[in-house]
Scaffold this motif. Structure first.
Motif, PDB file in Angstrom:
ATOM      1  N   ALA A 144       3.480  12.062 -25.443  1.00 48.82           N
ATOM      2  CA  ALA A 144       4.584  11.182 -25.836  1.00 48.82           C
ATOM      3  C   ALA A 144       5.533  11.007 -24.660  1.00 48.82           C
ATOM      4  CB  ALA A 144       5.328  11.753 -27.049  1.00 48.82           C
ATOM      5  N   ALA A 145       6.370   9.990 -24.770  1.00 47.38           N
ATOM      6  CA  ALA A 145       7.433   9.755 -23.800  1.00 47.38           C
ATOM      7  C   ALA A 145       8.678   9.322 -24.548  1.00 47.38           C
ATOM      8  CB  ALA A 145       7.028   8.675 -22.793  1.00 47.38           C
ATOM      9  N   ALA A 172      15.349  16.663 -25.132  1.00 49.82           N
ATOM     10  CA  ALA A 172      14.276  15.798 -25.643  1.00 49.82           C
ATOM     11  C   ALA A 172      12.910  16.412 -25.372  1.00 49.82           C
ATOM     12  CB  ALA A 172      14.370  14.409 -25.014  1.00 49.82           C
ATOM     13  N   ASN A 173      12.766  17.079 -24.244  1.00 50.95           N
ATOM     14  CA  ASN A 173      11.493  17.720 -23.917  1.00 50.95           C
ATOM     15  C   ASN A 173      11.191  18.859 -24.889  1.00 50.95           C
ATOM     16  OD1 ASN A 173       9.285  17.883 -21.774  1.00 50.95           O
ATOM     17  ND2 ASN A 173      10.014  20.002 -21.793  1.00 50.95           N
ATOM     18  N   ALA A 218       7.584  19.482 -31.743  1.00 49.29           N
ATOM     19  CA  ALA A 218       6.932  18.549 -32.658  1.00 49.29           C
ATOM     20  C   ALA A 218       5.438  18.413 -32.386  1.00 49.29           C
ATOM     21  CB  ALA A 218       7.603  17.180 -32.558  1.00 49.29           C
ATOM     22  N   GLY A 219       4.944  19.079 -31.342  1.00 50.39           N
ATOM     23  CA  GLY A 219       3.518  19.041 -31.042  1.00 50.39           C
ATOM     24  C   GLY A 219       3.104  17.989 -30.041  1.00 50.39           C
ATOM     25  N   PHE A 220       4.057  17.574 -29.179  1.00 56.06           N
ATOM     26  CA  PHE A 220       3.760  16.567 -28.163  1.00 56.06           C
ATOM     27  C   PHE A 220       3.979  17.131 -26.766  1.00 56.06           C
ATOM     28  CE2 PHE A 220       4.983  13.985 -31.853  1.00 56.06           C
ATOM     29  CZ  PHE A 220       3.949  13.058 -31.897  1.00 56.06           C
ATOM     30  N   ASP A 221       3.167  16.672 -25.835  1.00 58.82           N
ATOM     31  CA  ASP A 221       3.384  16.956 -24.423  1.00 58.82           C
ATOM     32  C   ASP A 221       4.080  15.754 -23.802  1.00 58.82           C
ATOM     33  OD1 ASP A 221       2.066  19.475 -24.453  1.00 58.82           O
ATOM     34  OD2 ASP A 221       0.132  18.455 -24.363  1.00 58.82           O
ATOM     35  N   ASN A 222       5.253  15.991 -23.225  1.00 57.04           N
ATOM     36  CA  ASN A 222       6.032  14.938 -22.596  1.00 57.04           C
ATOM     37  C   ASN A 222       5.344  14.494 -21.306  1.00 57.04           C
ATOM     38  OD1 ASN A 222       7.994  13.272 -21.518  1.00 57.04           O
ATOM     39  ND2 ASN A 222       9.552  14.880 -21.316  1.00 57.04           N
ATOM     40  N   GLY A 276       7.281  15.419 -18.510  1.00 55.58           N
ATOM     41  CA  GLY A 276       7.743  16.800 -18.612  1.00 55.58           C
ATOM     42  C   GLY A 276       7.751  17.575 -17.315  1.00 55.58           C
ATOM     43  N   ASP A 277       6.960  17.141 -16.331  1.00 53.18           N
ATOM     44  CA  ASP A 277       6.944  17.836 -15.044  1.00 53.18           C
ATOM     45  C   ASP A 277       8.074  17.385 -14.121  1.00 53.18           C
ATOM     46  OD1 ASP A 277       4.712  19.316 -15.732  1.00 53.18           O
ATOM     47  OD2 ASP A 277       3.296  17.884 -14.862  1.00 53.18           O
TER      48      ASP A 277
END
Length: 329
Positions: free
Chosen positions: A207-208, A228-229, A235-239, A242-243
């Motif tokens: 997600a983004a 937000a990250n 919630a089970g999402f990889d941003n 995120g890096d």
């Protein structure tokens, strides 16, 4: 990707004083053993800040400051507001400062701050003033923890524990620990309930979180250092951003197309726009129609103020879960 010099009414949010100061220590740290003991020394974005006496009046910069102070039991002391950029006050405030004068809808100058007559400033930081200028006028500036380094990496990412610790820090400053403890008990219970509602077998996806700071601004996104990250992760999402070692960052449709997240969360309401308006702005980006999230109707909206470093992020977590169908009844 370069970071954006945006001031979020994320206040939020969201949400800086010592902008450029790297690293924030535990926001609850204070030299006094209990609230009401002055002079009081607290951590303020990695520097020690001494408060000589209990502040009686507050000027806020950004809506996150309002939310944090309300949870801390001190929002009744807000006499002036600024830095909200047209955003509405957060919903559900115990004591909404609706009568407080908005001395500047954007970043207040030294003159505006001094003219407000407040003892202390609480907000996302200073862009048209300095700590030294305010100190010369006898005014203290406290920066909310989640905005200690507004566009650069923090020493530690902001998560819910950091937000709750910031409420405790402010309650210590204003001598309102009993009220803060009661509110934090409620917030922690709600967070635990939401986490337990996420199906254990839910498949992790990508997600983004993207947003526009104004109707004429370019696309921005939330990096790995902000709340937000943490919300996406729980919630089970990889941003997909995120890096990136920042809270807020400049993005563009090219990087989004390259990452092609399963879900796109549009943080809206930062300048008074509706989700439909923000979504139309996003869909007008060249190539946006090719994104998987657009093709699969996985573009959802969450109020920007609920993705800020303040207690409203609990509501933002719920909104993300509900909008993406990741909450079990």
């Amino acid at each position: 990707m370069t970071t954006a010099p945006t001031r979020l009414a994320f206040a939020a949010v969201a949400a800086v004083a010592a902008i450029g100061l790297a690293g924030c220590s535990t926001p609850g740290d204070a030299s006094a053993e209990s609230a009401g003991a002055y002079p009081l020394t607290i951590d303020n974005c990695g520097t020690e800040l001494t408060i000589e006496s209990e502040p009686e009046t507050i000027l806020t910069i950004g809506t996150s400051a309002v939310s944090l102070l309300d949870a801390a039991g001190a929002s009744d002391r807000i006499i002036a507001r600024s830095g909200e950029f047209g955003a509405e006050l957060p919903d559900g405030l115990e004591n909404p400062p609706t009568d407080a004068e908005i001395v500047d809808p954007s970043d207040p100058t030294t003159e505006k701050i001094v003219g407000a007559g407040a003892d202390i400033v609480v907000g996302y930081g200073l862009f048209n003033s300095t700590d030294d200028d305010l100190a010369a006028a006898g005014i203290t500036n406290i920066v909310i923890d989640g905005e200690c380094s507004h566009d650069a990496a923090l020493s530690d990412p902001t998560d819910f524990d950091a937000i709750f610790a910031d409420v405790e820090r402010l309650a210590t400053v204003f001598g309102t620990t009993d009220a803060a403890d009661a509110r934090l008990t409620e917030l922690r219970a709600e967070l635990t309930e939401l986490e337990s509602s996420v199906p254990a077998d839910a498949e992790r996806e990508t997600a983004a979180v993207v947003y526009y700071f104004s109707s004429s601004s370019t696309l921005s996104a939330r990096g790995g250092q902000g709340i937000a990250n943490d919300i996406l992760d729980r919630a089970g999402f990889d941003n997909v951003y995120g890096d990136e070692p920042s809270v807020y960052l400049e993005a563009n449709i090219e990087t989004l197309l390259a990452a092609d997240p399963d879900t796109i969360v549009i943080a809206y309401g930062l300048y008074g726009e509706t989700f439909d308006e923000a979504k139309a702005h996003f869909l007008s980006e060249p190539g946006a129609a090719e994104l998987s999230a657009v093709v699969n109707d996985r573009v959802v909206g969450v109020l920007g103020g609920d993705l800020s470093p303040d207690p409203d992020a609990v509501r933002g977590f719920r909104a993300v879960l509900e909008a993406t169908g990741r909450i079990s009844e």
